[in-house]
Scaffold this motif. Structure first.
Motif, PDB file in Angstrom:
ATOM      1  N   TRP A  96      46.030  11.065  82.003  1.00 29.20           N
ATOM      2  CA  TRP A  96      45.461  12.589  80.335  1.00 29.20           C
ATOM      3  C   TRP A  96      44.581  11.561  79.616  1.00 29.20           C
ATOM      4  CZ3 TRP A  96      44.458  16.738  80.713  1.00 29.20           C
ATOM      5  CH2 TRP A  96      45.517  17.998  81.532  1.00 29.20           C
ATOM      6  N   LEU A  97      45.102   9.823  79.741  1.00 28.86           N
ATOM      7  CA  LEU A  97      44.870   8.919  78.527  1.00 28.86           C
ATOM      8  C   LEU A  97      43.333   8.389  78.673  1.00 28.86           C
ATOM      9  CD1 LEU A  97      48.288   7.881  77.914  1.00 28.86           C
ATOM     10  CD2 LEU A  97      47.091   9.454  76.634  1.00 28.86           C
ATOM     11  N   VAL A  98      43.031   8.556  79.914  1.00 22.82           N
ATOM     12  CA  VAL A  98      42.129   7.499  80.644  1.00 22.82           C
ATOM     13  C   VAL A  98      40.648   7.886  79.214  1.00 22.82           C
ATOM     14  CG1 VAL A  98      40.380   6.897  81.697  1.00 22.82           C
ATOM     15  CG2 VAL A  98      42.464   6.865  82.234  1.00 22.82           C
ATOM     16  N   SER A  99      40.032   8.826  79.055  1.00 24.72           N
ATOM     17  CA  SER A  99      38.790   8.648  78.630  1.00 24.72           C
ATOM     18  C   SER A  99      39.347   9.342  77.310  1.00 24.72           C
ATOM     19  CB  SER A  99      38.435  10.478  79.385  1.00 24.72           C
ATOM     20  OG  SER A  99      39.382  11.574  79.135  1.00 24.72           O
ATOM     21  N   ARG A 100      40.606   9.469  76.531  1.00 23.20           N
ATOM     22  CA  ARG A 100      40.491   9.179  75.653  1.00 23.20           C
ATOM     23  C   ARG A 100      40.354   8.222  74.719  1.00 23.20           C
ATOM     24  NH1 ARG A 100      43.407  14.881  74.250  1.00 23.20           N
ATOM     25  NH2 ARG A 100      43.738  13.364  72.044  1.00 23.20           N
ATOM     26  N   ASP A 101      40.494   7.859  73.515  1.00 27.02           N
ATOM     27  CA  ASP A 101      39.907   7.071  72.052  1.00 27.02           C
ATOM     28  C   ASP A 101      41.222   6.095  71.848  1.00 27.02           C
ATOM     29  OD1 ASP A 101      40.587   9.124  70.578  1.00 27.02           O
ATOM     30  OD2 ASP A 101      39.255   8.194  69.395  1.00 27.02           O
ATOM     31  N   GLU A 102      42.754   6.903  71.848  1.00 21.00           N
ATOM     32  CA  GLU A 102      43.795   6.616  71.901  1.00 21.00           C
ATOM     33  C   GLU A 102      44.114   5.302  71.905  1.00 21.00           C
ATOM     34  OE1 GLU A 102      44.090  10.421  70.465  1.00 21.00           O
ATOM     35  OE2 GLU A 102      44.165   9.443  72.534  1.00 21.00           O
ATOM     36  N   VAL A 103      44.213   4.485  73.197  1.00 22.00           N
ATOM     37  CA  VAL A 103      45.157   3.640  73.949  1.00 22.00           C
ATOM     38  C   VAL A 103      44.222   2.446  73.812  1.00 22.00           C
ATOM     39  CG1 VAL A 103      46.350   5.034  74.995  1.00 22.00           C
ATOM     40  CG2 VAL A 103      44.087   4.086  76.002  1.00 22.00           C
TER      41      VAL A 103
END
Length: 181
Positions: A96-103
């Motif tokens: 769920w986090l792969v394409s987000r900018d949080e990580v």
């Protein structure tokens, strides 16, 4: 005075009595002044990742999970090895986090609750580096809790608290983060 740091702790086994969670709880209880640790309880509630449900269709629990990560100064990951791999629920959370900018570039510390499980550590390292997280190797903590009775686990954690090993890993993690701020 240094600014306070907040860490968000993710555990790979969703069993409430898991050794991974127990280790994270021990770290939370002994965290040094100026460091707080929140243990994630959202992973088990995340729906199965589907790229069709990203963007405007992202489930609210995924947005809440991502917001916790965005607001943390660093992540602590404690994950067991299931059948020589990453537990499905935990991998789903990462997906769920792969394409987000949080990580990207978020500092990460491993806290491993077993004397074995090197395969999962290698796999997680590969996945997390691919996601551009910044693993802090000098903060790595291994506490062999797996396979021990509750009493033996408590005794080992008490010993590691007394000898300063738990706090030393957190301090090294905090120093690595503060050095890059």
């Amino acid at each position: 005075m240094q600014r306070p740091l907040s860490f968000y702790a993710l555990w790979g086994s969703q069993r409430q009595a898991s050794t991974s969670r127990r280790l994270l709880e021990a770290l939370r209880l002994i965290s040094p002044d100026g460091v707080s640790i929140e243990i994630c309880d959202l992973i088990g509630n995340l729906p199965i990742f589907n790229p069709d449900h990203e963007g405007d269709r992202t489930p609210s629990v995924v947005d809440a999970f991502a917001a916790k990560i965005r607001n943390a100064d660093g992540l602590i990951v404690s994950c067991p090895e299931y059948a020589h791999g990453i537990p499905g629920g935990f991998k789903n959370a990462l997906d769920w986090l792969v394409s987000r900018d949080e990580v990207p570039f978020r500092p990460l510390m491993f806290a491993h609750a077993s004397h074995r499980g090197d395969l999962v550590l290698e796999q997680l390292t590969e996945v997390l580096q691919t996601m551009s997280l910044r693993i802090v190797p000098e903060a790595f903590l291994r506490v062999p809790l797996a396979g021990k009775s509750d009493e033996a686990q408590a005794a080992l954690l008490a010993e590691m608290q007394e000898n300063g090993a738990l706090r030393a890993s957190l301090n090294r993690f905090a120093q690595a983060i503060r050095g890059s701020i």
